[in-house]
Design an enzyme around this catalytic site. Structure first.
Site: not given
Length: 253
Positions: A17, A143, A156
């Protein structure tokens, strides 16, 4: 470039990935690369073999469980032994799954905080002396949800928020010799095999939130990585590569 002077990059979680695309991009740019994996050893070896066919002795594989503190020190030593230098550390390996507050467990915490904050911190710590020698670079995969929480992903998101602060804190602490930056991907790849698949309406809802109206591509992340590695006056920055998704608001119909 004399072979011993070629820069070396270690990317955690890089057999598949996004990590694989980062390895391929750095390798194409002339870096020698160290592919770290935990369980994807066959994929890692196949990637290394392919890259070594293009350029002999330019790719190596190291394996470690990043949730085990002893293995992090061993990983740093094994990585250093590959080419006797490391210039770039990319903290990419990451667990990602929902943890609704009603059912979240200590095991979830250990895995999500361990992979997203604890391992990047202690691997960075172990490699700082080496990175300092070469005016090296640390790149952390953050993120966009470090700022805007994703429903039912509290652990997370907390872990990524901590990684974002780690990026800024270490950028101050390690300056001027080591630069530390982050990349915050938006929607780049739909979930992989083994993860719950998204229904078409869920995918459409996500695309609706992206001003550029499409998923990104692993190449978008890898090219940003290459830019940050080679940008000598940028440190402590986190670049969102998200097609504008973090701007908020849905697209006009």
């Amino acid at each position: 470039m004399h072979s011993n002077q070629q820069n070396v990059a270690l990317v955690t979680g890089s057999a598949k990935r996004l990590g694989r695309k980062m390895i391929e991009t750095l390798h194409h740019a002339g870096y020698r690369v160290i592919i770290h994996c935990h369980q994807s050893i066959d994929a890692a070896n196949a990637l290394a073999k392919r890259l070594n066919q293009k350029r002999p002795n330019s790719a190596k594989v190291v394996s470690a469980n990043l949730l085990e503190p002893q293995q992090i020190k061993a990983l740093a030593a094994a990585s250093l032994a590959c080419f006797n230098r490391i210039d770039v550390l990319v903290n990419n390996a990451s667990s990602f799954y929902p943890t609704p507050i009603a059912t979240a467990s200590q095991a979830n915490w250990h895995d999500l905080v361990g992979s997203n904050v604890q391992a990047p911190y202690f691997l960075s710590q172990a490699l700082v002396p080496e990175l300092t020698k070469h005016n090296g670079v640390i790149i952390n995969m953050v993120d966009i949800h470090a700022d805007k929480p994703l429903q039912e992903y509290s652990i997370y998101c907390m872990a990524k928020a901590a990684l974002k602060m780690m990026t800024k804190s270490l950028a101050r602490e390690l300056a001027p010799t080591v630069r530390v930056n982050g990349i915050a991907p938006g929607a780049i790849l739909w979930p992989s095999e083994g993860a719950p698949a998204l229904a078409e309406h869920e995918k459409a809802a996500i695309l609706q939130q992206i001003p550029l109206n499409r998923l990104g591509d692993p190449t978008d992340i890898a090219q940003t990585l290459l830019f940050l590695v080679q940008a000598p006056y940028i440190t402590g920055q986190i670049i969102a590569v998200d097609g504008g998704r973090s701007l908020g608001g849905a697209n006009k119909a």
